[in-house]
Structures are given as C-alpha cells and as structure tokens.
Motif scaffolding. Sequence first.
Motif, short mmCIF file in Angstrom:
data_model
loop_
_atom_site.label_atom_id
_atom_site.label_comp_id
_atom_site.label_asym_id
_atom_site.label_seq_id
_atom_site.Cartn_x
_atom_site.Cartn_y
_atom_site.Cartn_z
N SER A 187 -4.24 45.75 22.14
CA SER A 187 -5.35 44.89 21.73
C SER A 187 -6.57 45.03 22.65
O SER A 187 -7.72 44.90 22.20
CB SER A 187 -4.90 43.43 21.69
N GLY A 244 -9.32 33.79 19.40
CA GLY A 244 -8.03 34.43 19.15
C GLY A 244 -7.75 35.59 20.09
O GLY A 244 -8.48 35.84 21.05
N LEU A 245 -6.68 36.34 19.78
CA LEU A 245 -6.25 37.45 20.63
C LEU A 245 -7.36 38.46 20.85
O LEU A 245 -7.71 38.79 21.99
CB LEU A 245 -5.03 38.14 20.00
N SER A 299 -11.15 36.59 21.86
CA SER A 299 -11.37 36.16 23.25
C SER A 299 -11.67 37.36 24.15
O SER A 299 -12.49 37.27 25.08
CB SER A 299 -10.15 35.40 23.77
N LYS A 300 -11.06 38.49 23.85
CA LYS A 300 -11.33 39.71 24.63
C LYS A 300 -12.73 40.25 24.32
O LYS A 300 -13.42 40.77 25.21
CB LYS A 300 -10.27 40.76 24.35
N GLU A 319 1.16 44.66 20.48
CA GLU A 319 1.66 43.29 20.60
C GLU A 319 2.42 42.83 19.35
O GLU A 319 3.16 41.84 19.42
CB GLU A 319 0.50 42.33 20.86
#
Length: 248
Positions: free
Chosen positions: A162, A10-11, A14-15, A135
């Motif tokens: 994020s 996800g947002l 993944s980071k 976001e």
Amino acid sequence: MKVVVIGGTGLIGSKVVAGLGEHGHEVVAAAPSTGVNTLTGEGLAEVLKGASVVVDVSNSPSFEDQAVMDFFRASTTNLLKAETEAGVTHHVALSVVGTERLQGSGYFRAKQVQEDLIKASGNPYSIVHATQFFEFAKGLADGVTQGDTVHLPDARIQPIVSDDVAAAVVRTAVGDPVGGVVEVAGPEAFQLEEFIRMGLTAQDDPRKIVTDPQATYWGAELGENTLLPGPDAHIAGTRFADWLTRQK
C-alpha cells in the motif's frame, strides 16, 4: 496547492495525505468522519473551495452488488459535479488493474462505472490502476475459504504494498492530468496460490490451499494474466517477502 483527498482517513488515503503534506501542499482529508459525504453530497461544496486537485481513494462500505454500484455511481456523480462548480483542475481516482477484464464481478462492474463517469465528465483526470495489495492476502483468502480450505483460481498476480500505491497516487496528483490510466504494480509476479500461501504462512494460518478450476476472484472468472499489468506499468520496488519479514 490545495488537494482534497476523498477517503483521506483510510489505508491509502492517510498515506496519500501524509505524502502530499511532505511535498508542502495544503491537504484536506475528507471522509464522513470529517463531515464530508460524497454519497449524499454533504460538505462537498465547502471542502472543495480553493482546491486545485481532488484525489478519490474512497471505497464502498458494502461490497454487495447493488450497494457498491449505488455507492460508486452516486458518489462519483456528486463529486464530479461539485468539482466542476468549484473549478477543480485535476481529478485523480484510484482503481484496479484489470477492472475492464473483471466484469463478472459486481464490485468491478461498479468500478468500471466509476471510471466511465470520470472519462465522460469533461473534467481533467488521471486514473491510477493498482494491482492487489500485500495487505489484502488474508482477506482474499477469507473470501474463497470453504471449511478449512482456500479455493483459488489458476492465475498470476503481481501484488504491491500500500505504501507504493500511495506514492504512485501522490506522483500522479502533483503532475499534469494524463487523461487516461496509469498502472502501478509490485516487482514480482506469483501464481495466486503462491501469493496466498506466503501470506498465510507468515501469519501461521494453517488453512489448506488448493487451485480450483471453478474458483472465481470476487465473482469473476480469471485467465492466467487477467490480474497482471501491461508493459508500460510503473514497477514499484518493495518485494513481498521483504515486507512479510518486516511484519513480524
């Protein structure tokens, strides 16, 4: 060190996966799309073999009150049990600044249950509380729009990008369990109306914005400082206006 990131596609996830990989750790992105489902328990035992740290940044696919409660209760219970059996030594969960003050909302009641399960589990843990993400300004506006008007409570907010949330989660994951909550927030506090106005203006969104004493935040009533972090919060560096400029 092996780290399993639940919600790793996800947002934020993944980071976090990318950030931990840059630190040289073995990182596994776990999600239903990769064969790991915390709601059913599918794939948990296998993915947690050899893991030292589990990072949970997953979210419910439905925000309906009962569905979100069922998700966080079941998924957290399954995950904590599997971690105990696998010998995981640090559970890191992402939650929200002000969760305990937002119990008029079904979503935040569910997040509180998640946190309470973690604290009662006996597993070494850290909970990262983040403020609202840059976001999500439009999504927040969409949830309180009537006709062409956005109705917002009179409250302050200290949003964060994020990328900075993910960085805080990575820092926490590679450190020792704190056995409590760490907070992270952006560098500036805004009136909620100002934050949403800036976000919508940057997208050429023509909706009217009003402060409405009857408006709620995901179903919860707000005081002026309900959404703000405490004095010991880590303050990230990215300003909202600078981030908006980079989106163009």
